[in-house]
Design an enzyme around this catalytic site. Sequence first.
Site, short mmCIF file in Angstrom:
data_model
loop_
_atom_site.label_atom_id
_atom_site.label_comp_id
_atom_site.label_asym_id
_atom_site.label_seq_id
_atom_site.Cartn_x
_atom_site.Cartn_y
_atom_site.Cartn_z
N SER A 153 51.06 41.09 34.37
CA SER A 153 49.80 40.35 34.36
C SER A 153 48.91 40.70 35.56
CB SER A 153 50.08 38.84 34.34
OG SER A 153 50.89 38.46 35.45
N ASP A 404 48.04 28.70 41.65
CA ASP A 404 48.45 30.08 41.33
C ASP A 404 48.09 30.98 42.51
OD1 ASP A 404 48.85 32.64 40.42
OD2 ASP A 404 47.75 32.39 38.55
N HIS A 407 47.91 35.56 41.11
CA HIS A 407 46.80 36.29 40.50
C HIS A 407 45.53 36.13 41.33
CE1 HIS A 407 49.75 35.44 37.24
NE2 HIS A 407 49.54 36.73 37.01
#
Length: 434
Positions: A153, A404, A407
């Site tokens: 990702s 998060d 990312h």
Amino acid sequence: MKQTGASKRSSYLNVLYVGVIVLPLFLLGCYLYNEKQRFGQFQEFKKDTIQEEHISPPQQRKQDKDKKIDLVPLEVCDVFTGNWVMDNVTHPLYKENECEFLSEWVACTRNGRPDSKYQKWRWQPRDCSLPRFDAKLLLEKLRGKKLMFIGDSIHYNQWQSMVCMVQSIIPSGKKTLNHTAQMSIFNIKEYNTTISFYWAPFLVESNADPPDKRDGKRDPIIMPRSISKHGENWKDADFLVFNTYIWWTRHSKIKVLKQGSFTNETKENNEVGIYIMYEEVLRTWTNWLEQNIDPNRTSVFFSSMSPTHVRSSDWDVNGRVTRKCEKETEPILNMSKPLNVGTNRRLQEIAVNVTKSTTKVHVTFLNVTTMSEFRKDAHTSFYGSRSGRVLTPVQKLDPRTFADCYHWCLPGLPDTWNELLSLYIIHRTQNTSL
């Protein structure tokens, strides 16, 4: 008689003044006027010529291809060593609301992030300067070619960045985005170019490959010597950019399928140390490259580890409360000493050594780790999305679970990774007839 003589002398001086001073000035003025007229005609001619060239696309394209490009001397300049500088003029490279292909997952401003300074930091190498990113130049070098990102990702994050960096110069109707189970493909018709992403978080086959198994809620299981199924989709690319890291950091051991396939419900597996398996997987990958990739056609890159920022004590030694990245709005600007934010250096060392071991196919190692470790401010934190939904106020009260710090917001840090990647792509294609 004396007055008459004086009058004559005065008249003589007046005539002399006119002849020596005024007349030359008059002649000089005439000359300059004529030159101005000639220069003006030349300017009009140049202006008309430029306008004619501007409305001739084939001729303009040829000029774009033939123009001299000042290349960064990558052979002698380490573009991955430098520092972050604030740049309100050239950054961000695009605006979030102008990239129609940007998903909510990384659109931090759209999701309510109140600050935007994280978008405006420019990377300045220590030993050279980077040219301003030129989307048109990059697409010219990619004309008729395929650029593919393969990995997890984080690489999908970088692929979205690249799409946003180039899409603004493409007219509506001449660009499309399509998704399959394993791939996302951005097609630019005008340039006969595709920029795609292929999901393979371990590069080899794993139980995390199917679309409904990518949420990380189950322990990963890999087949360390099975790569051909994925590799069939990589063979016809001109530029391959690989990564594999985040999924390896969950445990000290990883499950390895003994035999069979993931379609078999009874899966027997062993647990093996991640360092042993990481090297075996990368050896499987490089062997595949040597057997299937033509180095005269395809350039291969490997992106280093994307760091996380999950312990504020790593950068704020005086902090009373240890937190994650949720309150960070500034990079770490003191880059005079190494920073330890938990990046697995042993995995990094294995990746460096294996990528150097190829004999037929050269692998360029893109060492973006250190520069990224100082960007604690650039993560999506509370301003991404989970399962397609923006975090609720209640969820934001629990940063340990919901922030998060893996990312990255876009526009943001992955744009810099792509700026550096584009330098290598332009270098590789500079002597190629397009």
